[in-house]
Design a protein around this motif. Structure first.
Motif, PDB file in Angstrom:
ATOM      1  N   ALA A  91       0.835  -1.199   0.000  1.00 18.25           N
ATOM      2  CA  ALA A  91       0.000   0.000   0.000  1.00 18.25           C
ATOM      3  C   ALA A  91       0.872   1.251   0.000  1.00 18.25           C
ATOM      4  CB  ALA A  91      -0.922  -0.004   1.206  1.00 18.25           C
ATOM      5  N   GLY A  92       0.498   2.231  -0.832  1.00 19.32           N
ATOM      6  CA  GLY A  92       1.197   3.503  -0.873  1.00 19.32           C
ATOM      7  C   GLY A  92       2.404   3.534  -1.788  1.00 19.32           C
ATOM      8  N   ARG A 112      -0.984   3.213  -7.399  1.00 17.31           N
ATOM      9  CA  ARG A 112      -0.688   2.986  -5.985  1.00 17.31           C
ATOM     10  C   ARG A 112      -1.855   2.201  -5.401  1.00 17.31           C
ATOM     11  NH1 ARG A 112       3.285   6.383  -3.808  1.00 17.31           N
ATOM     12  NH2 ARG A 112       3.855   8.074  -5.193  1.00 17.31           N
ATOM     13  N   LYS A 113      -1.538   1.227  -4.561  1.00 15.69           N
ATOM     14  CA  LYS A 113      -2.592   0.420  -3.953  1.00 15.69           C
ATOM     15  C   LYS A 113      -3.223   1.176  -2.798  1.00 15.69           C
ATOM     16  CE  LYS A 113      -3.679  -4.105  -2.195  1.00 15.69           C
ATOM     17  NZ  LYS A 113      -3.208  -5.419  -1.841  1.00 15.69           N
ATOM     18  N   GLN A 114      -4.560   1.278  -2.836  1.00 13.81           N
ATOM     19  CA  GLN A 114      -5.328   1.888  -1.753  1.00 13.81           C
ATOM     20  C   GLN A 114      -6.495   0.967  -1.450  1.00 13.81           C
ATOM     21  OE1 GLN A 114      -6.442   5.908  -2.716  1.00 13.81           O
ATOM     22  NE2 GLN A 114      -4.348   6.647  -2.614  1.00 13.81           N
TER      23      GLN A 114
END
Length: 134
Positions: free
Chosen positions: A48-49, A105-107
């Motif tokens: 994440a991020g 970006r993974k959220q």
């Protein structure tokens, strides 16, 4: 100090500085680059991020609401896919089954595309012309 020796010392110092600057440039070029990842790679190992370059094909059934484009990207030769939410300029050739590259970006469970990083590959430019084959 003898003038010939002075020139030699200056040359050695200038060459040393040039080699150090070239080494620093090469180091920063390679450390800043990141390879493109497939949806199956990101589905199993994305943090994440952290920013990733995602490459794959657009799955049919995407939706465009206002400035937001929601779509799924699948592996080129597979079925694994991940959801992407993108805001920004959408290239004209963007369609289902077209290959795309986007920075994400993974959220949570979704991957959010960074603004204006979506690039669509046009298949006609990357396939060989059957007329030219002999």
């Amino acid at each position: 100090m003898d003038p010939a020796r002075k020139r030699t010392v200056r040359l050695v110092i200038a060459l040393t500085a040039a080699v150090l600057l070239a080494g620093a440039l090469i180091y920063t070029s390679f450390s800043a680059s990141s390879p493109a990842r497939t949806p199956s790679q990101l589905a199993t190992s994305a943090d994440a991020g952290r920013s990733y370059h995602l490459t794959g094909k657009v799955v049919p059934g995407y939706s465009h609401r206002g400035d937001t484009l929601d779509f799924r990207v699948r592996d080129r030769n597979g079925t694994a896919s991940i959801p992407v939410r993108y805001t920004g300029t959408v290239p004209d050739p963007f369609r289902a089954n077209r290959e795309v590259i986007v920075t994400v970006r993974k959220q949570g469970a979704v991957f959010v595309g960074e603004r204006d990083t979506l690039v669509t590959k046009c298949p006609s430019k990357f396939t060989e012309d059957p007329k030219k084959q002999t």
